[in-house]
Structure formats: C-alpha cells, structure tokens
Write a protein that holds these residues in place. Structure first.
Motif, PDB file in Angstrom:
ATOM      1  N   GLU A   8      25.543  41.067 -34.007  1.00 38.69           N
ATOM      2  CA  GLU A   8      25.653  42.111 -32.983  1.00 38.69           C
ATOM      3  C   GLU A   8      24.419  42.136 -32.093  1.00 38.69           C
ATOM      4  O   GLU A   8      24.528  42.315 -30.869  1.00 38.69           O
ATOM      5  CB  GLU A   8      25.852  43.465 -33.647  1.00 38.69           C
ATOM      6  CG  GLU A   8      27.239  43.642 -34.282  1.00 38.69           C
ATOM      7  CD  GLU A   8      27.368  44.956 -35.027  1.00 38.69           C
ATOM      8  OE1 GLU A   8      26.332  45.630 -35.226  1.00 38.69           O
ATOM      9  OE2 GLU A   8      28.500  45.295 -35.420  1.00 38.69           O
ATOM     10  N   ARG A  11      24.669  39.145 -29.766  1.00 37.92           N
ATOM     11  CA  ARG A  11      25.711  39.351 -28.762  1.00 37.92           C
ATOM     12  C   ARG A  11      25.258  40.326 -27.686  1.00 37.92           C
ATOM     13  O   ARG A  11      25.586  40.157 -26.503  1.00 37.92           O
ATOM     14  CB  ARG A  11      26.987  39.855 -29.438  1.00 37.92           C
ATOM     15  CG  ARG A  11      27.762  38.753 -30.177  1.00 37.92           C
ATOM     16  CD  ARG A  11      28.957  39.314 -30.909  1.00 37.92           C
ATOM     17  NE  ARG A  11      29.759  38.244 -31.502  1.00 37.92           N
ATOM     18  CZ  ARG A  11      30.771  38.441 -32.338  1.00 37.92           C
ATOM     19  NH1 ARG A  11      31.115  39.687 -32.690  1.00 37.92           N
ATOM     20  NH2 ARG A  11      31.431  37.421 -32.822  1.00 37.92           N
ATOM     21  N   LEU A  12      24.504  41.355 -28.094  1.00 39.78           N
ATOM     22  CA  LEU A  12      23.968  42.292 -27.113  1.00 39.78           C
ATOM     23  C   LEU A  12      23.033  41.570 -26.149  1.00 39.78           C
ATOM     24  O   LEU A  12      23.107  41.744 -24.930  1.00 39.78           O
ATOM     25  CB  LEU A  12      23.231  43.427 -27.826  1.00 39.78           C
ATOM     26  CG  LEU A  12      22.528  44.459 -26.929  1.00 39.78           C
ATOM     27  CD1 LEU A  12      23.534  45.154 -26.012  1.00 39.78           C
ATOM     28  CD2 LEU A  12      21.768  45.474 -27.777  1.00 39.78           C
ATOM     29  N   ASP A  14      23.063  38.418 -25.467  1.00 37.85           N
ATOM     30  CA  ASP A  14      23.865  37.473 -24.697  1.00 37.85           C
ATOM     31  C   ASP A  14      24.566  38.171 -23.537  1.00 37.85           C
ATOM     32  O   ASP A  14      24.605  37.650 -22.413  1.00 37.85           O
ATOM     33  CB  ASP A  14      24.882  36.812 -25.619  1.00 37.85           C
ATOM     34  CG  ASP A  14      25.448  35.522 -25.033  1.00 37.85           C
ATOM     35  OD1 ASP A  14      24.655  34.736 -24.496  1.00 37.85           O
ATOM     36  OD2 ASP A  14      26.668  35.330 -25.103  1.00 37.85           O
ATOM     37  N   ARG A  15      25.112  39.361 -23.795  1.00 41.30           N
ATOM     38  CA  ARG A  15      25.784  40.103 -22.721  1.00 41.30           C
ATOM     39  C   ARG A  15      24.787  40.554 -21.667  1.00 41.30           C
ATOM     40  O   ARG A  15      25.063  40.497 -20.460  1.00 41.30           O
ATOM     41  CB  ARG A  15      26.523  41.324 -23.288  1.00 41.30           C
ATOM     42  CG  ARG A  15      27.682  40.979 -24.205  1.00 41.30           C
ATOM     43  CD  ARG A  15      28.668  42.145 -24.317  1.00 41.30           C
ATOM     44  NE  ARG A  15      28.019  43.410 -24.616  1.00 41.30           N
ATOM     45  CZ  ARG A  15      27.737  43.847 -25.836  1.00 41.30           C
ATOM     46  NH1 ARG A  15      27.996  43.063 -26.892  1.00 41.30           N
ATOM     47  NH2 ARG A  15      27.161  45.008 -26.024  1.00 41.30           N
ATOM     48  N   ALA A  16      23.623  40.986 -22.104  1.00 44.02           N
ATOM     49  CA  ALA A  16      22.590  41.395 -21.148  1.00 44.02           C
ATOM     50  C   ALA A  16      22.165  40.218 -20.286  1.00 44.02           C
ATOM     51  O   ALA A  16      21.946  40.343 -19.082  1.00 44.02           O
ATOM     52  CB  ALA A  16      21.393  41.974 -21.896  1.00 44.02           C
ATOM     53  N   SER A  17      22.056  39.033 -20.897  1.00 48.97           N
ATOM     54  CA  SER A  17      21.674  37.832 -20.150  1.00 48.97           C
ATOM     55  C   SER A  17      22.726  37.448 -19.125  1.00 48.97           C
ATOM     56  O   SER A  17      22.419  36.832 -18.103  1.00 48.97           O
ATOM     57  CB  SER A  17      21.470  36.665 -21.125  1.00 48.97           C
ATOM     58  OG  SER A  17      20.457  36.965 -22.050  1.00 48.97           O
ATOM     59  N   SER A  18      23.990  37.844 -19.379  1.00 50.23           N
ATOM     60  CA  SER A  18      25.089  37.493 -18.486  1.00 50.23           C
ATOM     61  C   SER A  18      25.215  38.468 -17.319  1.00 50.23           C
ATOM     62  O   SER A  18      26.068  38.296 -16.453  1.00 50.23           O
ATOM     63  CB  SER A  18      26.412  37.470 -19.270  1.00 50.23           C
ATOM     64  OG  SER A  18      26.333  36.533 -20.314  1.00 50.23           O
ATOM     65  N   ASP A  20      25.441  41.990 -17.750  1.00 43.05           N
ATOM     66  CA  ASP A  20      26.100  43.236 -18.141  1.00 43.05           C
ATOM     67  C   ASP A  20      25.061  44.360 -18.137  1.00 43.05           C
ATOM     68  O   ASP A  20      24.188  44.431 -18.999  1.00 43.05           O
ATOM     69  CB  ASP A  20      26.712  43.067 -19.542  1.00 43.05           C
ATOM     70  CG  ASP A  20      27.553  44.261 -19.965  1.00 43.05           C
ATOM     71  OD1 ASP A  20      27.184  45.395 -19.624  1.00 43.05           O
ATOM     72  OD2 ASP A  20      28.566  44.044 -20.661  1.00 43.05           O
ATOM     73  N   ALA A  23      24.878  46.548 -21.189  1.00 44.52           N
ATOM     74  CA  ALA A  23      24.217  45.846 -22.286  1.00 44.52           C
ATOM     75  C   ALA A  23      22.705  45.827 -22.083  1.00 44.52           C
ATOM     76  O   ALA A  23      21.936  45.951 -23.039  1.00 44.52           O
ATOM     77  CB  ALA A  23      24.747  44.419 -22.405  1.00 44.52           C
ATOM     78  N   LYS A  24      22.266  45.706 -20.824  1.00 45.37           N
ATOM     79  CA  LYS A  24      20.825  45.722 -20.552  1.00 45.37           C
ATOM     80  C   LYS A  24      20.213  47.057 -20.933  1.00 45.37           C
ATOM     81  O   LYS A  24      19.126  47.125 -21.530  1.00 45.37           O
ATOM     82  CB  LYS A  24      20.571  45.435 -19.071  1.00 45.37           C
ATOM     83  CG  LYS A  24      20.878  44.006 -18.656  1.00 45.37           C
ATOM     84  CD  LYS A  24      20.609  43.816 -17.184  1.00 45.37           C
ATOM     85  CE  LYS A  24      20.960  42.400 -16.747  1.00 45.37           C
ATOM     86  NZ  LYS A  24      20.699  42.187 -15.319  1.00 45.37           N
ATOM     87  N   ARG A 131      18.882  32.970 -21.512  1.00 50.58           N
ATOM     88  CA  ARG A 131      20.233  32.982 -22.034  1.00 50.58           C
ATOM     89  C   ARG A 131      20.516  31.785 -22.940  1.00 50.58           C
ATOM     90  O   ARG A 131      21.182  31.911 -23.973  1.00 50.58           O
ATOM     91  CB  ARG A 131      21.230  32.995 -20.872  1.00 50.58           C
ATOM     92  CG  ARG A 131      22.682  32.943 -21.318  1.00 50.58           C
ATOM     93  CD  ARG A 131      23.615  33.131 -20.139  1.00 50.58           C
ATOM     94  NE  ARG A 131      24.991  32.920 -20.527  1.00 50.58           N
ATOM     95  CZ  ARG A 131      25.739  33.773 -21.199  1.00 50.58           C
ATOM     96  NH1 ARG A 131      25.219  34.916 -21.573  1.00 50.58           N
ATOM     97  NH2 ARG A 131      26.990  33.500 -21.519  1.00 50.58           N
TER      98      ARG A 131
END
Length: 344
Positions: A8, A11-12, A14-18, A20, A23-24, A131
């Motif tokens: 988890e 994944r958090l 990873d989403r922030a890097s994308s 989101d 998520a950031k 990322r």
C-alpha cells in the motif's frame, strides 16, 4: 509490518508519481509518520529485486558465476591433471598417484550510492523523476556487474587488454589478426591443441566469441552462414561453412570502455561459462547477492523535547536518505582456452 502495508505504501508513492494529486496529499501526510519511509523502502527493495532479476546480464554468457563469504581474497583451486590409469596386474597393489593443482585469486568489492528524497521535492511536484527509481537502480547494478567482468579482460587503466593474463607465459599472448573466417578458425585450432600439466591433450570446451558492438555483424556473418563461396581464379566454389555454430557470439558494449586505439577491433575467444576451466569468474557475496536498498531515519529530536517526524528530513541536510549497495567482483583466472587479438 505486513506485506500488505508495504504494498500500500509503494502504491501510494506510485500514484503520487503518476500525478494523482489526492495521492500526493496523502503521501505528504504519510511522511509525518515514522513508519512510512520504512514501508516505502521495503516496497522499493521488492521492486528493485524484481527489476534486477528481469535484466539479463551479458557477462553471464562468458563468465562463471560464483559466491564468496567475505571481502577477503578468495582462492579458486583447480585439479589440473593426474598420471592416468595404469594396468593393475593380478593380486598387485594399485599404484598411487597425485593430482596436480593450481589456484587463482579474486575477491568481491562493495559499491553503492546514496539518494535523497526531500519534502520540497514532493511539494514542488518533482516526484516524476523517482517513479522508476527501482528500474534505474536495478540497471545500475547490472551495469556494475558487466563493467567489473569486462574489466577483467582489460588492464587496470582500461588502456589495453589484460597483459598480466594474456601473455606468452600463459600461451595466449595478444595477436594482431583482424576478425575473419581464417583468423577465427586459426584461433580455434590453437586453443584446441592445449595440453594438461602431464602433456596429455585436453578436450576443448564450448567456446564463446566475445566482441565489441563494432564487430557484431562480422562475427555473426562468420559463424551464422550455412555456406561460403570461395573464388579460385575464374572459378567460384560453394561449400558448407565449417565454422557454422562453432562458437557462440557474445556482444559486450562494456569492452568499449577501453581507451586503447584498437578497442573496436579487439576480439576474445573464451571457454563458455561453467566449464571445467573457466577463464573468468564473477563473484557475489553469499546472502547478499542482489542489490540492497535502505533508508536512514536520523531526523534527531527537538531541543525542547519530543520526536521529529521523519518527513521533516535528516538532521544533516533535511533529506530522507535512501542507499543502494551491491557487492560484486570479477577476475580472469584460467588462461588455458583463451585467445585475444587486437585486430590489425
């Protein structure tokens, strides 16, 4: 700390890097807890190991992999020969014999890098660069292995081939023939005539032809063609290619780290890895055979008392420090079935 928590956390990140934004925000908040960097570090280490295993190293095609227990110089011993079997007459004691042996030394060394992730980088939306950090570090580890192994074929300054290994005393002094069908055949014939310490012929192992990128297609054309055409005067004769499949071609870009003028023309004939007389070994430390990624929790304490969240960064420089370590070493050991030519 469960695998689910680690997953988890990653994944958090990873989403922030994308990109989101939610998520950031969650990640900024998470950085104020003491366990998030540890969770993230473990997630990175899992990803790093997976990415590392996914990269197929070139060096494994011409060097034998081994493990060591420490950083001390290691001894690789080989039984080089014995006097053979003798006729044993009836009711006669078996004759005694001894193995001849030789030994070669090599050792593993420690390499690494430290990376800093700061609170400002998160706030300023600079996480995109991190990322794929696990893939970058995994490739760096594989590159290190490749460099160390290829360097065993070169001298310490990478200014020429390893003349401590390729020399007349070892029966493999550097030649100056360009890579051609004729020169490769001559090289194979040369290593095929090697004998053991008792003067008995040795069985030639499978061979690999290690070349820099500039010689790739020359090498593949020589051993890949099923037929060859030879012109004799006005007559052209077609025959089967005697060198077809005789060696395995290995193209190693790390050979171009050499600075000598003929690096792009230099070619090596070596025994395939894991044969009885390996030319090269690439060593890893037992139990530490893959890259290791860690974080440092050293934010200190406030003067007035109370702990400081990890997200505030290191006491020294306000960063959350991650460190990667990889232990590897390589050496040229047995010259028996080796050949090198600098080209012409």
């Amino acid at each position: 700390m469960s695998n689910k928590e680690i997953l988890e956390a990653y994944r958090l990140f990873d989403r922030a890097s994308s990109g989101d934004y939610r998520a950031k925000a969650e990640m900024v908040e998470s950085l104020t807890t003491s366990d998030f960097p540890q969770l993230l570090g473990r997630g990175f280490n899992t990803k790093l190991a997976a990415a590392y295993q996914a990269v197929t190293p070139v060096w494994s095609q011409y060097s034998t992999r081994t493990t060591v227990q420490n950083f001390k110089p290691q001894t690789y011993k080989q039984l080089l020969g014995y006097n053979g079997l003798e006729l044993v007459p009836e009711a006669t004691e078996y004759p005694a014999g001894d193995f001849a042996e030789t030994q070669f030394e090599f050792q593993a060394r420690k390499y690494g890098r430290r990376l800093g992730l700061t609170f400002e980088m998160i706030v300023n939306d600079e996480l995109g660069a991190f990322r794929n950090i696990h893939e970058t570090l995994a490739q760096a580890a594989r590159d290190l292995e490749g460099t160390a192994t290829a360097d065993a074929l070169l001298n310490g300054k990478r200014s020429d081939v390893n003349t401590d290994f390729f020399k007349a005393a070892n029966g493999n002094a550097p030649e100056s023939a360009a890579l051609t069908r004729e020169s490769l055949q001559a090289a194979i014939e040369t290593v095929s005539q090697k004998r053991d310490v008792n003067g008995r012929p040795l069985v030639r192992p499978n061979l690999v032809l290690v070349v820099p990128p500039a010689l790739e297609f020359t090498a593949r054309a020589i051993v890949g063609a099923s037929e060859v055409r030879v012109t004799n005067g006005n007559t052209q004769v077609t025959s089967s290619n005697a060198l077809a499949g005789a060696v395995t071609v290995v193209v190693d870009p790390n050979l171009m780290r050499s600075t000598h003028a003929k690096a792009a023309k230099t070619w090596f004939l070596l025994p395939a890895p894991n044969t009885a007389r390996p030319a090269l070994v690439t060593a890893f430390m037992s139990g530490r055979e893959t890259p290791d990624l860690r974080y440092r929790n050293d934010q200190g304490n406030r003067v007035g008392g109370g702990s400081i969240p990890v997200g505030e960064g290191s006491f020294d420089d306000d960063t959350i420090q991650y460190r990667v370590r990889h232990i590897v070493g390589a050496a040229a050991i047995d010259p028996t079935f080796t050949f090198v030519s600098r080209g012409n």
